[in-house]
Design a protein around this motif. Sequence first.
Motif, PDB file in Angstrom:
ATOM      1  N   MET A  94     -10.585 -42.364  40.233  1.00  0.00           N
ATOM      2  CA  MET A  94      -9.650 -42.647  41.320  1.00  0.00           C
ATOM      3  C   MET A  94     -10.004 -41.807  42.538  1.00  0.00           C
ATOM      4  N   ARG A  95     -10.009 -42.441  43.688  1.00  0.00           N
ATOM      5  CA  ARG A  95     -10.298 -41.711  44.912  1.00  0.00           C
ATOM      6  C   ARG A  95      -9.128 -40.805  45.283  1.00  0.00           C
ATOM      7  N   ASP A  96      -9.428 -39.650  45.915  1.00  0.00           N
ATOM      8  CA  ASP A  96      -8.383 -38.780  46.411  1.00  0.00           C
ATOM      9  C   ASP A  96      -7.687 -39.429  47.600  1.00  0.00           C
ATOM     10  N   TYR A  97      -6.463 -38.977  47.853  1.00  0.00           N
ATOM     11  CA  TYR A  97      -5.700 -39.532  48.982  1.00  0.00           C
ATOM     12  C   TYR A  97      -6.444 -39.359  50.306  1.00  0.00           C
ATOM     13  N   PRO A  98      -6.987 -38.169  50.641  1.00  0.00           N
ATOM     14  CA  PRO A  98      -7.712 -38.046  51.925  1.00  0.00           C
ATOM     15  C   PRO A  98      -8.858 -39.037  52.047  1.00  0.00           C
ATOM     16  N   GLU A  99      -9.540 -39.315  50.926  1.00  0.00           N
ATOM     17  CA  GLU A  99     -10.638 -40.268  50.972  1.00  0.00           C
ATOM     18  C   GLU A  99     -10.124 -41.685  51.193  1.00  0.00           C
ATOM     19  N   SER A 100      -8.971 -41.993  50.598  1.00  0.00           N
ATOM     20  CA  SER A 100      -8.411 -43.340  50.732  1.00  0.00           C
ATOM     21  C   SER A 100      -7.961 -43.639  52.157  1.00  0.00           C
ATOM     22  N   VAL A 101      -7.494 -42.613  52.881  1.00  0.00           N
ATOM     23  CA  VAL A 101      -6.986 -42.842  54.237  1.00  0.00           C
ATOM     24  C   VAL A 101      -7.935 -42.294  55.291  1.00  0.00           C
ATOM     25  N   ALA A 102      -9.184 -42.040  54.900  1.00  0.00           N
ATOM     26  CA  ALA A 102     -10.148 -41.459  55.846  1.00  0.00           C
ATOM     27  C   ALA A 102     -10.380 -42.361  57.046  1.00  0.00           C
ATOM     28  N   PHE A 103     -10.187 -43.679  56.863  1.00  0.00           N
ATOM     29  CA  PHE A 103     -10.416 -44.606  57.980  1.00  0.00           C
ATOM     30  C   PHE A 103      -9.440 -44.381  59.130  1.00  0.00           C
ATOM     31  N   LEU A 104      -8.321 -43.707  58.869  1.00  0.00           N
ATOM     32  CA  LEU A 104      -7.348 -43.423  59.928  1.00  0.00           C
ATOM     33  C   LEU A 104      -7.845 -42.360  60.903  1.00  0.00           C
ATOM     34  N   GLY A 105      -8.788 -41.542  60.465  1.00  0.00           N
ATOM     35  CA  GLY A 105      -9.148 -40.376  61.259  1.00  0.00           C
ATOM     36  C   GLY A 105      -8.140 -39.260  61.010  1.00  0.00           C
ATOM     37  N   GLN A 106      -8.341 -38.126  61.643  1.00  0.00           N
ATOM     38  CA  GLN A 106      -7.446 -36.987  61.433  1.00  0.00           C
ATOM     39  C   GLN A 106      -6.478 -36.748  62.592  1.00  0.00           C
ATOM     40  N   TRP A 107      -6.755 -37.261  63.786  1.00  0.00           N
ATOM     41  CA  TRP A 107      -5.927 -36.913  64.939  1.00  0.00           C
ATOM     42  C   TRP A 107      -5.712 -38.131  65.841  1.00  0.00           C
ATOM     43  N   GLY A 108      -5.272 -39.229  65.226  1.00  0.00           N
ATOM     44  CA  GLY A 108      -4.920 -40.406  65.999  1.00  0.00           C
ATOM     45  C   GLY A 108      -3.487 -40.340  66.476  1.00  0.00           C
ATOM     46  N   ARG A 109      -3.039 -41.429  67.084  1.00  0.00           N
ATOM     47  CA  ARG A 109      -1.673 -41.458  67.620  1.00  0.00           C
ATOM     48  C   ARG A 109      -0.633 -41.237  66.522  1.00  0.00           C
ATOM     49  N   PHE A 110      -0.861 -41.822  65.343  1.00  0.00           N
ATOM     50  CA  PHE A 110       0.084 -41.665  64.234  1.00  0.00           C
ATOM     51  C   PHE A 110       0.211 -40.205  63.840  1.00  0.00           C
ATOM     52  N   GLN A 111      -0.918 -39.531  63.637  1.00  0.00           N
ATOM     53  CA  GLN A 111      -0.868 -38.119  63.244  1.00  0.00           C
ATOM     54  C   GLN A 111      -0.236 -37.253  64.333  1.00  0.00           C
ATOM     55  N   GLN A 112      -0.499 -37.585  65.590  1.00  0.00           N
ATOM     56  CA  GLN A 112       0.091 -36.807  66.676  1.00  0.00           C
ATOM     57  C   GLN A 112       1.611 -36.939  66.694  1.00  0.00           C
ATOM     58  N   VAL A 113       2.111 -38.164  66.492  1.00  0.00           N
ATOM     59  CA  VAL A 113       3.563 -38.378  66.468  1.00  0.00           C
ATOM     60  C   VAL A 113       4.197 -37.616  65.314  1.00  0.00           C
ATOM     61  N   VAL A 114       3.612 -37.740  64.127  1.00  0.00           N
ATOM     62  CA  VAL A 114       4.151 -37.030  62.961  1.00  0.00           C
ATOM     63  C   VAL A 114       4.106 -35.526  63.183  1.00  0.00           C
TER      64      VAL A 114
END
Length: 549
Positions: A1-21
């Motif tokens: 099973m892939r780790d969570y960071p690997e599964s959502v790596a396509f989001l990037g680390q500092w997009g609009r979603f991460q900035q809002v959160v």
Amino acid sequence: MRDYPESVAFLGQWGRFQQVVFFLLCATIVPNGFGAFNLVFLTDVPRHHCALPDVNLTEDWRDSIIPVQVVNGNQQLSRCSRFRLDVVRNLSAQGLVPGRDVNLTDLEQEGCVDGWSYSRDVYQSTIVSEFDLVCSEQWKLTFTSTVFFVGVLLGSFFSGQLSDRFGRKPVLFATMAVQMLFTFIQVFSTSWVMFTVLLFINGLGQISNFVAALVLGTEILTGHVRVLYSSMGACLSFTLGYMMLPIFAFLLRDWTSLLLALSLPCLAFLPLWWFIPESPRWLLSQGRVEEAERIVRTAAKWNKVQAPLVIFEEAGLERKLQRLRPGEDQEHQNHNPPPLPGDPLASPRFSTCTGYYGLSFNTSQLHADPYMSCFISAAVEVPAYISGWLVLRYFPRRPSICCSFLLEAVSLFLIQLVPQTLTNLSIALEMLAKYFITVTFSMMFAYIAELYPTLLRNTAVGICSTAGRLGNCIAPYLVTLNTYLLHLPYIVIGSLGIVAAFAALFIPETFGRPLPETMQQMHQRERMKCPCVTGKQTPIPVELLDSPL
């Protein structure tokens, strides 16, 4: 099973979603800063002396009816006694002059039977002047602070378990509502008992929402952004509220107005419910794969990236398999529970909170102006939290925490060697100790969140916070030890720091490794050798070498 960071790596680390959160969660933490320390001003004791009824006395006797005492080499009016009013009235009626015709040391004294007169040069009112918590009732001040921290302790303990059961987001907003509502209701307290009961309930929400917000952000964010949030972002938001407190108190100077100013703005945080998501990690740990994918797909839209057709397919399959054969994880849960107050991790947490809150509540020693004292104590935390983030970013956790504990202890022990005439040097050493304990404070939050798997992360953070809150409960009494020996509080806090530095050697290292998702991953980490004891480098499993951290 892939780790969570690997599964959502396509989001990037500092997009609009991460900035809002990132920034919205930081905003929810700000009220904790002024909520945790408002007792510094609410329970501060203004200058006072016995009140005098409207009786016919000469000007000389009215000025002399309060005895003069010598305290720490300085003369000041007695706070808890006066010369007997009936005797003074007879002497005044006879036209005798105090000090010339009457030796004041021969006169009998009595307590403040007509109440007290409070100075308004610093405060218009505090709960001390409101409920007369002076002289024989002064013990209630320390007890009030302890009751608040007992509420914080219980809130930290139960909110962690509730958060792991019902989710991070509901507990975050529920505890925010408790803190806001009962801070507001305290304004209408008609007695000290009523105020203290409401303060206890307020404490149940205080810090509990900090822990929920910390864990929520730690689980949503990944990579270096997660370290930035858990060490500097969350802690600097707390400090921002802490620095705002003396400004509010200076402008208002009335305890009811201060509580209103600290509670009503929190209404603005309630609409954030529709903008802050639940933790996808927690949803996956509960088998709610569809909800987790929905959040991640929304994040992909915000970040303007294309999400894969299936994000957590393997995670969902693995979760189903665990439900069919839960023995392995259940065995780990039964035999390896989260840390209790006797475990190695609890000792550093206890020492950190005792030192941090003990030095924070000792701010009245820094400056004649309590507002300036509080602001100085808060401002020291800004470079401390930045330093904590840099240390977490580039250095292993365990030796860093050990060093910061030892440097704090050394700074406090050196205060005893400073002559009383060099007060500025003593203040500098105390602020240096506050700096190092604050660095430790910021690192501990990130460290605890990194140690435990998603299923138990909030419970573990809550239990470790509970061990720390035991230190909070004794901090108000610890400050009062200077009445017996001037430097005794520093000796106790420094000694606790040395014990904690030794205990931290037995905590597993987490630097450069992803957050564990299961108990098995956590215990694999525990079986690694301790480099600070053996002198050898801690081996990192091959599957972790490509971690985003």
